[in-house]
Design an enzyme around this catalytic site. Structure first.
Site, PDB file in Angstrom:
ATOM      1  N   ARG A  50      31.526  32.085  26.762  1.00 46.91           N
ATOM      2  CA  ARG A  50      30.475  31.704  25.816  1.00 46.91           C
ATOM      3  C   ARG A  50      30.727  30.344  25.170  1.00 46.91           C
ATOM      4  O   ARG A  50      29.816  29.719  24.648  1.00 46.91           O
ATOM      5  CB  ARG A  50      30.419  32.744  24.689  1.00 46.91           C
ATOM      6  CG  ARG A  50      29.393  33.817  24.941  1.00 46.91           C
ATOM      7  CD  ARG A  50      29.359  34.762  23.784  1.00 46.91           C
ATOM      8  NE  ARG A  50      30.722  35.123  23.366  1.00 46.91           N
ATOM      9  CZ  ARG A  50      31.008  36.131  22.556  1.00 46.91           C
ATOM     10  NH1 ARG A  50      30.055  36.854  22.046  1.00 46.91           N
ATOM     11  NH2 ARG A  50      32.246  36.414  22.232  1.00 46.91           N
ATOM     12  N   LYS A 150      40.915  46.802  33.973  1.00 41.22           N
ATOM     13  CA  LYS A 150      41.061  47.973  33.143  1.00 41.22           C
ATOM     14  C   LYS A 150      40.983  47.556  31.673  1.00 41.22           C
ATOM     15  O   LYS A 150      41.267  46.392  31.397  1.00 41.22           O
ATOM     16  CB  LYS A 150      42.378  48.691  33.435  1.00 41.22           C
ATOM     17  CG  LYS A 150      43.631  47.868  33.047  1.00 41.22           C
ATOM     18  CD  LYS A 150      44.776  48.729  32.670  1.00 41.22           C
ATOM     19  CE  LYS A 150      44.841  49.017  31.205  1.00 41.22           C
ATOM     20  NZ  LYS A 150      45.487  48.000  30.374  1.00 41.22           N
ATOM     21  N   ASP A 179      44.157  47.572  39.140  1.00 42.39           N
ATOM     22  CA  ASP A 179      45.274  48.049  38.334  1.00 42.39           C
ATOM     23  C   ASP A 179      46.444  47.209  38.805  1.00 42.39           C
ATOM     24  O   ASP A 179      46.969  47.409  39.899  1.00 42.39           O
ATOM     25  CB  ASP A 179      45.554  49.530  38.593  1.00 42.39           C
ATOM     26  CG  ASP A 179      46.659  50.032  37.671  1.00 42.39           C
ATOM     27  OD1 ASP A 179      47.691  49.355  37.575  1.00 42.39           O
ATOM     28  OD2 ASP A 179      46.479  51.092  37.042  1.00 42.39           O
ATOM     29  N   HIS A 180      46.835  46.220  37.999  1.00 40.31           N
ATOM     30  CA  HIS A 180      47.760  45.212  38.545  1.00 40.31           C
ATOM     31  C   HIS A 180      49.125  45.810  38.897  1.00 40.31           C
ATOM     32  O   HIS A 180      49.876  45.212  39.646  1.00 40.31           O
ATOM     33  CB  HIS A 180      47.863  43.994  37.624  1.00 40.31           C
ATOM     34  CG  HIS A 180      48.709  44.186  36.405  1.00 40.31           C
ATOM     35  ND1 HIS A 180      48.261  44.822  35.292  1.00 40.31           N
ATOM     36  CD2 HIS A 180      49.974  43.817  36.137  1.00 40.31           C
ATOM     37  CE1 HIS A 180      49.218  44.835  34.372  1.00 40.31           C
ATOM     38  NE2 HIS A 180      50.275  44.229  34.861  1.00 40.31           N
ATOM     39  N   LYS A 184      52.365  45.053  42.310  1.00 38.58           N
ATOM     40  CA  LYS A 184      53.778  44.678  42.129  1.00 38.58           C
ATOM     41  C   LYS A 184      54.566  44.994  43.398  1.00 38.58           C
ATOM     42  O   LYS A 184      54.328  46.011  44.042  1.00 38.58           O
ATOM     43  CB  LYS A 184      54.377  45.406  40.916  1.00 38.58           C
ATOM     44  CG  LYS A 184      53.766  44.921  39.599  1.00 38.58           C
ATOM     45  CD  LYS A 184      54.472  45.507  38.408  1.00 38.58           C
ATOM     46  CE  LYS A 184      53.717  45.223  37.117  1.00 38.58           C
ATOM     47  NZ  LYS A 184      54.069  43.979  36.449  1.00 38.58           N
ATOM     48  N   GLU A 218      58.364  47.736  27.075  1.00 39.97           N
ATOM     49  CA  GLU A 218      58.049  46.318  26.828  1.00 39.97           C
ATOM     50  C   GLU A 218      58.721  45.866  25.544  1.00 39.97           C
ATOM     51  O   GLU A 218      58.834  46.643  24.592  1.00 39.97           O
ATOM     52  CB  GLU A 218      56.539  46.138  26.663  1.00 39.97           C
ATOM     53  CG  GLU A 218      55.738  46.514  27.875  1.00 39.97           C
ATOM     54  CD  GLU A 218      54.267  46.190  27.670  1.00 39.97           C
ATOM     55  OE1 GLU A 218      53.879  45.067  27.962  1.00 39.97           O
ATOM     56  OE2 GLU A 218      53.531  47.060  27.182  1.00 39.97           O
ATOM     57  N   ASP A 237      46.064  52.659  27.199  1.00 34.50           N
ATOM     58  CA  ASP A 237      46.386  51.305  27.668  1.00 34.50           C
ATOM     59  C   ASP A 237      47.308  51.317  28.889  1.00 34.50           C
ATOM     60  O   ASP A 237      47.162  50.486  29.782  1.00 34.50           O
ATOM     61  CB  ASP A 237      47.054  50.522  26.518  1.00 34.50           C
ATOM     62  CG  ASP A 237      47.300  49.067  26.874  1.00 34.50           C
ATOM     63  OD1 ASP A 237      46.339  48.403  27.307  1.00 34.50           O
ATOM     64  OD2 ASP A 237      48.439  48.579  26.722  1.00 34.50           O
ATOM     65  N   HIS A 242      48.158  52.560  34.724  1.00 30.67           N
ATOM     66  CA  HIS A 242      49.368  52.089  35.406  1.00 30.67           C
ATOM     67  C   HIS A 242      50.350  53.222  35.718  1.00 30.67           C
ATOM     68  O   HIS A 242      50.808  53.374  36.851  1.00 30.67           O
ATOM     69  CB  HIS A 242      50.112  51.056  34.551  1.00 30.67           C
ATOM     70  CG  HIS A 242      49.282  49.871  34.162  1.00 30.67           C
ATOM     71  ND1 HIS A 242      48.353  49.320  34.995  1.00 30.67           N
ATOM     72  CD2 HIS A 242      49.251  49.123  33.026  1.00 30.67           C
ATOM     73  CE1 HIS A 242      47.785  48.281  34.385  1.00 30.67           C
ATOM     74  NE2 HIS A 242      48.311  48.157  33.191  1.00 30.67           N
ATOM     75  N   LYS A 340      55.795  49.829  23.312  1.00 26.75           N
ATOM     76  CA  LYS A 340      55.862  48.406  22.959  1.00 26.75           C
ATOM     77  C   LYS A 340      57.019  48.231  21.977  1.00 26.75           C
ATOM     78  O   LYS A 340      57.434  49.171  21.301  1.00 26.75           O
ATOM     79  CB  LYS A 340      54.557  47.975  22.298  1.00 26.75           C
ATOM     80  CG  LYS A 340      53.370  48.106  23.261  1.00 26.75           C
ATOM     81  CD  LYS A 340      52.485  46.884  23.204  1.00 26.75           C
ATOM     82  CE  LYS A 340      51.339  46.962  24.178  1.00 26.75           C
ATOM     83  NZ  LYS A 340      51.543  46.185  25.398  1.00 26.75           N
TER      84      LYS A 340
HETATM   85  C1  BG6 Z   1      48.318  45.670  30.529  1.00 30.06           C
HETATM   86  C2  BG6 Z   1      48.293  46.275  29.161  1.00 30.06           C
HETATM   87  O1  BG6 Z   1      47.446  46.369  31.377  1.00 30.06           O
HETATM   88  O2  BG6 Z   1      49.625  45.719  31.055  1.00 30.06           O
HETATM   89  C3  BG6 Z   1      49.263  45.526  28.239  1.00 30.06           C
HETATM   90  O3  BG6 Z   1      46.979  46.198  28.621  1.00 30.06           O
HETATM   91  C4  BG6 Z   1      50.635  45.484  28.854  1.00 30.06           C
HETATM   92  O4  BG6 Z   1      49.297  46.140  26.963  1.00 30.06           O
HETATM   93  C5  BG6 Z   1      50.580  44.984  30.301  1.00 30.06           C
HETATM   94  O5  BG6 Z   1      51.438  44.623  28.074  1.00 30.06           O
HETATM   95  C6  BG6 Z   1      51.930  45.122  30.969  1.00 30.06           C
HETATM   96  O6  BG6 Z   1      51.909  44.464  32.209  1.00 30.06           O
HETATM   97  P1  BG6 Z   1      53.244  43.895  32.856  1.00 30.06           P
HETATM   98  O7  BG6 Z   1      52.836  43.460  34.219  1.00 30.06           O
HETATM   99  O8  BG6 Z   1      53.707  42.782  31.972  1.00 30.06           O
HETATM  100  O9  BG6 Z   1      54.219  45.023  32.872  1.00 30.06           O
END
Ligand code: BG6
Length: 489
Positions: A50, A150, A179-180, A184, A218, A237, A242, A340
């Site tokens: 935007r 997501k 879903d990243h 990995k 994390e 989250d 994940h 976290k």
């Molecule tokens: C994201 C979450 O999908 O994945 C974040 O929304 C999280 O809260 C992150 O920090 C973690 O990804 P990675 O690849 O750093 O483990």
């Protein structure tokens, strides 16, 4: 040398282009694919947001992100400048009527048969509106694809509404729910380890496995995403997507082929076999936590409530004893944990085998075998075995890791970011590492039952100091079963 499979020329439109994910992950990943020569020169990348920005100013943002996030030895100013020639910016307010989508229409003019992809790196509340606008403006063609970041909604009902709305424009074969974690390296290696090695599969069941642990810890806090995170919490989250996806890859039966639907059908079976929670089991088999102030890597970290600016009952940590009700896994707990502001950043899958039936080397000699798959920070696989300690003086049993460390065995290869592979998979049209709609439904069904049970109990999360392993109740969850989290120093 790393190899790559060429992809066809594409036009990639990134909605939410000025956001954190886009600048931190998507554009740097595209730049990496460009540096490796994988992106055909006719391709175009169009950032949409935007903000009133000119293309030059947006390119500058992408450039700065490159300088900030790329490892020092990967910074290449000249090539980055080259890459930026393929990047444009179109100012569009996603909620504005079709008549105000002119900037994107002109940017996409003369597509010349490029694969067209719309990547929605925005709040999920915008997904349906954007899909509708893409239909109304005729920017969505019968072959274009959509990528959904997501979270897909915040519960089953909202995720269904999104999937219905987006599905009215893009059919399932053109919908890439990312879903990243599936991108990995270690996660993909898990499939290879399980199904390309004859010696693994016969021991992969309740006959020999005692339990499985999945930890995603994390050090980071909510990093300016408090608004989103406080409405979400760790279960929505991290676990619903994940961690359940990791669980699926540990637990699934062998797919017949590596076809997307063969894999996704097996994952769906696992998700559907997850034992649902009720108030009683949620109280005894799950733990919610929230960080208070503490020290993370020697630096002071404020309490979560302070970061969001008000007292809140959102969990930043969760530990769960999950159960998969099928023949292979009955009686084998899957302990899941994420948080976290933990002491260290570490994502790991631990497959803990049973102890030998008779301790012929003496009680307590050695330890049960463990297969440890490290996702991050140092990717690798270690199998802990018991061996004879060399030398004379009796038979001493020593537990030592057989190390299949990626860094040593495949030295010199850069491990691509998960988004690099996934973005190229979208261009290739390979859905294997993306979630099918029924998987998302099944994951939400399980998560919703747990959320409802927590809601019913009204219990506040246990506080844990930032920089710790989470609340002590998390250790007790395993201790009650005579087990312990694998937390190597
Ligand atoms: C994201 C979450 O999908 O994945 C974040 O929304 C999280 O809260 C992150 O920090 C973690 O990804 P990675 O690849 O750093 O483990």
């Amino acid at each position: 040398m790393a190899e790559f499979i060429p992809v066809p020329p594409f036009d990639l439109v990134v909605f939410g282009a000025t956001g954190d994910l886009s600048l931190r992950k998507l554009f740097p990943s595209l730049l990496h694919r460009y540096l490796d020569g994988q992106i055909p020169p006719q391709s175009r990348i169009i950032g949409v947001a935007r903000s009133e920005l000119e293309t030059d100013a947006f390119r500058q943002m992408v450039h700065e992100a490159h300088l900030k996030f790329a490892p020092k030895d990967h910074i290449d100013e000249a090539k980055c400048a080259d890459f930026l020639k393929h990047v444009e910016y179109a100012r569009v307010d996603a909620t504005a009527p079709p008549s105000e989508w002119g900037a994107l229409k002109s940017a996409l003019a003369n597509g010349n048969g490029n694969v067209r992809i719309f990547y929605l790196s925005t709040a999920p509340s915008l997904f349906v509106t954007i899909a509708q606008r893409l239909a109304e403006t005729e920017l969505a063609t019968s072959t274009s694809r959509i990528v959904l970041e997501k979270p897909i909604g915040r519960d089953l009902a909202s995720s269904r509404a999104i999937n219905d709305g987006v599905g009215a424009v893009f059919d399932e074969q053109r919908t890439f729910r990312i879903d990243h974690y599936l991108g990995k390296e270690t996660v993909q290696n898990l499939l290879v380890l399980r199904f390309a090695n004859m010696l693994v599969e016969p021991v992969w069941s309740r006959a020999t496995i005692d339990h499985v642990q999945i930890t995603v810890a994390e050090e980071l806090g909510v990093e300016g995403r408090a608004d989103y995170y406080d409405k979400s919490g760790a279960l929505r989250d991290m676990v619903q997507n994940h961690i359940l996806q990791l669980l699926c890859l540990v637990a699934l039966e062998s797919p017949n082929t590596m076809d997307a639907d063969a894999i996704r059908t097996e994952k769906l079976k696992v998700l559907s076999a997850l034992h649902p929670f009720d108030a009683k089991s949620a109280a005894t088999k799950t733990v919610r936590g929230q960080y208070k102030a503490g020290l993370v890597s020697g630096a002071k970290a404020p309490a979560y409530a302070e970061e969001v600016g008000h007292p809140t009952g959102t969990e930043t940590f969760v530990a769960i004893k999950a159960e998969v009700d099928n023949w292979r896994w009955a009686g084998v707990p899957f302990y899941l944990r994420t948080g976290k502001r933990m002491g260290v950043r570490r994502s790991e899958i631990v497959v803990q085998f049973k102890d030998t039936p008779v301790p012929i080397f003496g009680a307590g000699a050695g330890a049960p075998n463990k297969l440890v798959l490290r996702l991050q920070p140092d990717e690798g696989v270690r199998l802990w075995l018991n061996m004879k300690e060399p030398g004379p003086g009796g038979l001493r049993v020593k537990t030592a890791p057989l190390d299949l460390s990626f860094a040593e065995e495949f030295g010199g290869v850069r491990y691509p970011d998960a988004y690099e592979r996934l973005l190229m998979d979208v261009v290739r049209g390979n859905l294997s590492l993306f979630m099918r709609r029924d998987e998302v439904d099944a994951a939400w069904t399980w998560a919703d039952a747990l959320l409802a049970a927590w809601n019913e109990s009204g219990a506040e999360p246990f506080l844990y100091p930032a920089g710790s392993n989470g609340p002590t109740q998390s250790a007790l969850l395993l201790d009650r079963d005579g087990r312990a989290w694998w937390d190597p120093e």
